[in-house]
Design an enzyme around this catalytic site. Structure first.
Site, PDB file in Angstrom:
ATOM      1  N   GLU A 208       1.008  -1.176  -0.126  1.00  0.00           N
ATOM      2  CA  GLU A 208       0.052   0.109  -0.030  1.00  0.00           C
ATOM      3  C   GLU A 208       0.868   1.122   0.078  1.00  0.00           C
ATOM      4  OE1 GLU A 208      -2.791  -0.273   3.159  1.00  0.00           O
ATOM      5  OE2 GLU A 208      -4.268  -1.845   1.974  1.00  0.00           O
TER       6      GLU A 208
ATOM      7  N   GLU B  66      -6.341  -7.937  -1.042  1.00  0.00           N
ATOM      8  CA  GLU B  66      -6.617  -7.882   0.586  1.00  0.00           C
ATOM      9  C   GLU B  66      -8.156  -7.572   0.699  1.00  0.00           C
ATOM     10  OE1 GLU B  66      -4.671  -5.309   3.232  1.00  0.00           O
ATOM     11  OE2 GLU B  66      -2.650  -5.910   2.152  1.00  0.00           O
TER      12      GLU B  66
ATOM     13  N   TRP C 247      -8.698  -0.988  12.054  1.00  0.00           N
ATOM     14  CA  TRP C 247      -8.329   0.476  12.103  1.00  0.00           C
ATOM     15  C   TRP C 247      -9.575   1.142  11.890  1.00  0.00           C
ATOM     16  CZ3 TRP C 247     -10.255   1.566   7.406  1.00  0.00           C
ATOM     17  CH2 TRP C 247     -10.541   0.517   6.344  1.00  0.00           C
TER      18      TRP C 247
ATOM     19  N   GLU D 187      -1.897  -5.166  15.114  1.00  0.00           N
ATOM     20  CA  GLU D 187      -3.098  -5.770  14.630  1.00  0.00           C
ATOM     21  C   GLU D 187      -3.607  -6.862  15.077  1.00  0.00           C
ATOM     22  OE1 GLU D 187      -3.466  -3.842  10.302  1.00  0.00           O
ATOM     23  OE2 GLU D 187      -1.523  -4.884  10.446  1.00  0.00           O
TER      24      GLU D 187
ATOM     25  N   PHE E 152      -6.210  -7.548  16.955  1.00  0.00           N
ATOM     26  CA  PHE E 152      -7.621  -7.734  16.734  1.00  0.00           C
ATOM     27  C   PHE E 152      -8.135  -7.623  15.569  1.00  0.00           C
ATOM     28  CE2 PHE E 152      -7.163  -6.489  21.554  1.00  0.00           C
ATOM     29  CZ  PHE E 152      -7.733  -7.810  22.013  1.00  0.00           C
ATOM     30  N   HIS E 153      -7.229  -7.722  14.469  1.00  0.00           N
ATOM     31  CA  HIS E 153      -7.776  -7.871  13.097  1.00  0.00           C
ATOM     32  C   HIS E 153      -8.310  -9.165  12.913  1.00  0.00           C
ATOM     33  CE1 HIS E 153      -8.048  -7.075   8.889  1.00  0.00           C
ATOM     34  NE2 HIS E 153      -7.649  -5.874   8.881  1.00  0.00           N
TER      35      HIS E 153
END
Ligand code: GLA
Length: 689
Positions: free
Chosen positions: A170, A328, A336, A376, A378-379
């Protein structure tokens, strides 16, 4: 001896190469996600690949943030774990999308060279700890990044498991604009190449206003500070420069990779609705396969349409509308957003197949296994914290089965659309910045409004960049296309002249490519073809509404429009513009040119879309209720009809073929279950034209 200041890395972007051959990443559609084995003990990896096989994973993105875990100190590399991971995946028949890990410079590098980090507009240098913590004009970053890229390419560039190179991550996410002195120097160099002379810059930007004429290149600075009123020409050029600076970094890594490897190269874009952080349409031309990261937003009430818009836009920037790749997405809440919504049951398949329907040759996720630690933690992931007894896992396995059943869809292309929406990041940037008559207009909102009206009618629409060839389209919509160059204006004006329908909405064609206003009445570039013109803008105050004569009301923006040889289709019905035209139409040699001078409500746009579709002779993919999404892909032997039901009731539709997901024969009518998907190999192949 005094130390010489470092030379900034110039932002040089060569003309794009001819479109490369179509890339096949897997046997059938690609399925998988980011795989970060470095976060786990070795024994977990065996379980990973066993479960990947169970789920039908055939491609993983490896090593995205693995610079610091390989190059553990300056020039010291430990490849052992990455060697093991590559071999393990290969032994298990899982292809690799190998990333250059340059999005996340290692701590030792940031400590030794804090000057590589980007500087914000207010002069604050970003501290370490985030991602993409680098400035594209930094020669130090460039040197270290290319050195590591080279080492990676030498080591794995010919490994049979490597199917794709994934440059950085990204690019621009975190460093889209840097305002440091090196960036200023690179910007000046870029300006010289674009404008040729300082005098040309002064003219393009109209620097006589406020007496800001530049007498020497060194006087030109990035639009720093917080005053919010940069010269619009300077602002737009800085946006362009910043996009090119990042693209030129991508190209530098790509060149290194290509010296050592014949594996195709891409990078993951972030294409959605609205103005993008960089000009992805120009970037996509330099990729072997255009790849996108798409996450639905929790507060978006129509997230499936946002998804469809992004996918249509990906197809629009993919060479020849050929398949692209969803690189993705998420199986549930990302981490986020403010409140990270889980996906509802069925949404994983519906969303993933929504992308496939619109041209993705696969569905990939961030990430394979949920992390326990790190930012990340808790992604969501394909394999959640709760493991294989979770609903998400069951749906991940189911999606793997679906994608396998759809293998034959690979390489087919989406049916050619006859409607197009023209998008342009420059227009979005210009609309949303600087001292504009209304500072809260949102480019994405206007784009979505028009796309939504076609989407809910099952009318396929390409979302194309402003330099696209518009010849094949019967309906072309240009929402708030604020800045246009002569060539783009010409292509748009040609649409009604060859019998098509052109719709331009408010503020389109008002400025040239340098952001200068075109005089003689708005919307400058389109005034004549529209047969109507505006002599004054009437932005509305918050909460203020102006009635239209169809009973609807508009907010935010109105204009005093005059007719020349157009008719008024809708008029303002209150306020000081009462009685004046709001929407106009001019009949032009078999075609029509429409002007929409205000942001219309959904119902009015729906009514107009009905009329526009009839006028342009557009057909619906299927006749069905709104909420039933229908898109067709056409392959060499068969056509495939994707039917996605976003509602909570079963919906019937006329369709005939074999549902590849259930391997059952359906037709001549089929019910698509609430929240469900059918993908039919049609009994009769739909023709390409
Ligand atoms: C982006 C990044 C990923 C991950 C996800 C989380 O798309 O590319 O590395 O951070 O966001 O949603």
């Amino acid at each position: 001896m005094t130390e010489q200041p470092p030379e900034a890395v110039p932002a040089r972007v060569p003309a794009p190469p001819p479109a490369p051959p179509v890339v096949r990443l897997a046997e059938g559609l690609a399925y998988g996600g980011d795989y970060n084995p470095e976060q786990w003990p070795r024994e977990v990896w065996d379980e990973d690949v066993r479960l990947m096989r169970e789920a039908g994973v055939n491609l993983v993105t490896l090593g995205v943030f693995a610079w610091g875990t390989v190059e553990t100190a300056n020039g010291v590399r430990d490849w052992s774990w990455l060697d093991d991971a590559v071999d393990l995946l290969h032994r298990n028949g899982i292809g690799i999308d190998l990333a250059t890990p340059t999005a996340a410079p290692p701590s030792w590098l940031l400590t030794a060279h804090p000057e590589i980090a980007p500087v914000l507009a207010d002069g604050f240098r970003e501290p370490a700890g985030g991602r993409n913590a680098w400035c594209p004009a930094s020669p130090v970053y460039r040197r270290f990044a290319l050195r590591h890229t080279e080492a990676l390419a030498e080591r794995y560039g010919r490994h049979p498991a490597v199917r794709l190179w994934h440059v950085g991550n990204e690019l621009g996410g975190g460093n889209a604009r840097c305002y440091c002195d090196l960036s200023a120097a690179a910007f000046r160099d870029w300006l010289q190449a674009r404008h040729g002379s300082l005098q040309a810059v002064n003219e393009a930007w109209g620097t006589d206003q406020w007496g800001h004429r530049f007498g020497d290149w060194s006087e030109i600075l990035p639009p720093r500070g917080r005053h919010g009123a940069p010269n619009p020409g300077l602002f737009l050029d800085y946006e362009r420069y910043s996009s090119d600076a990042l693209l030129s970094h991508y190209l530098a890594e790509k060149a290194v990779l290509e010296r050592h490897s014949a594996v195709p190269v891409t990078t993951n874009l972030m294409v959605g609705a609205g103005a993008q952080i960089v000009d992805y349409a120009s970037w996509a031309k330099h990729t072997a396969i255009a790849a996108n990261d798409h996450y639905t937003l929790v507060d978006d009430l129509l997230r499936e349409q946002d998804l469809a818009f992004a996918a249509d836009r990906m197809r629009g920037i993919s060479a020849g509308r050929r398949p692209w790749l969803l690189m993705e997405s998420s199986t549930g809440g990302p981490s986020w957003q403010r409140r990270n919504r889980a996906k509802d049951p069925g949404e994983i398949a519906r969303h993933s197949l929504g992308h496939v329907a619109r041209g993705s040759d696969g569905a990939m996720f961030f990430q394979w296994r949920a992390s326990t630690a790190g930012a990340e933690q808790f992604h969501s992931a394909m394999l959640p914290h709760s493991g294989t007894r979770s609903r998400v896992w069951r749906e991940v396995v189911e999606l793997g089965r679906y994608l396998k059943a759809l293998a034959e869809v690979q390489d087919s292309t989406v049916e050619p659309a006859r409607a197009a929406i023209v998008v342009d990041d420059l227009s979005g940037w210009a609309l949303q910045h600087g001292l504009k008559p209304h500072r809260e207009l949102r480019y994405g909102r206007e784009l979505r409004t028009w796309h939504r009206a076609l989407w809910r009618r099952q009318i396929l629409c390409d979302v194309v960049p402003v330099d696209a060839d518009l010849d094949g389209y019967d309906l072309v919509i240009a929402p708030t296309l604020l800045v246009v160059d002569d060539a783009a204006a010409e292509r748009l004006r040609a649409v009604p002249e060859r019998g098509g329908t052109l719709v331009a909405t408010y503020l389109s064609g008002v400025c040239d490519r340098d952001g200068k206003v075109v005089t003689g009445g708005f919307p400058g570039a389109f005034r004549e073809v529209l047969g109507a013109w505006t002599d004054e803008f009437y932005p509305l105050q918050e909460g203020e509404r102006t009635a239209l004569d169809n009973g609807a009301a508009v907010e935010d923006w109105t204009e005093r429009v005059h007719l020349e040889d157009a008719e008024a289709v809708l008029r303002y019905a209150s306020g000081s513009l009462s009685g004046g035209p709001a929407v106009t139409r001019r009949a032009v040699s078999g075609g029509a040119a429409w002007y929409v001078s205000a942001p219309l409500d959904d119902t009015t746009v729906d009514d107009l879309a009905e009329r526009l579709a009839a006028e342009a002779g557009l057909t619906r993919t299927v006749e069905a209720e709104p909420g039933l999404e229908a898109v067709r892909r056409i392959g060499a032997d068969h056509s495939y009809l994707f039917l996605l039901n976003h509602t909570d009731t079963d919906l019937k539709v006329a369709a005939d073929g074999r549902d590849l997901l259930t391997d059952t024969r359906v037709g001549p009518e089929t019910a698509v279950p609430a929240g469900g998907v059918r993908v039919l190999r049609e009994s009769v192949r739909h023709p390409l034209e």
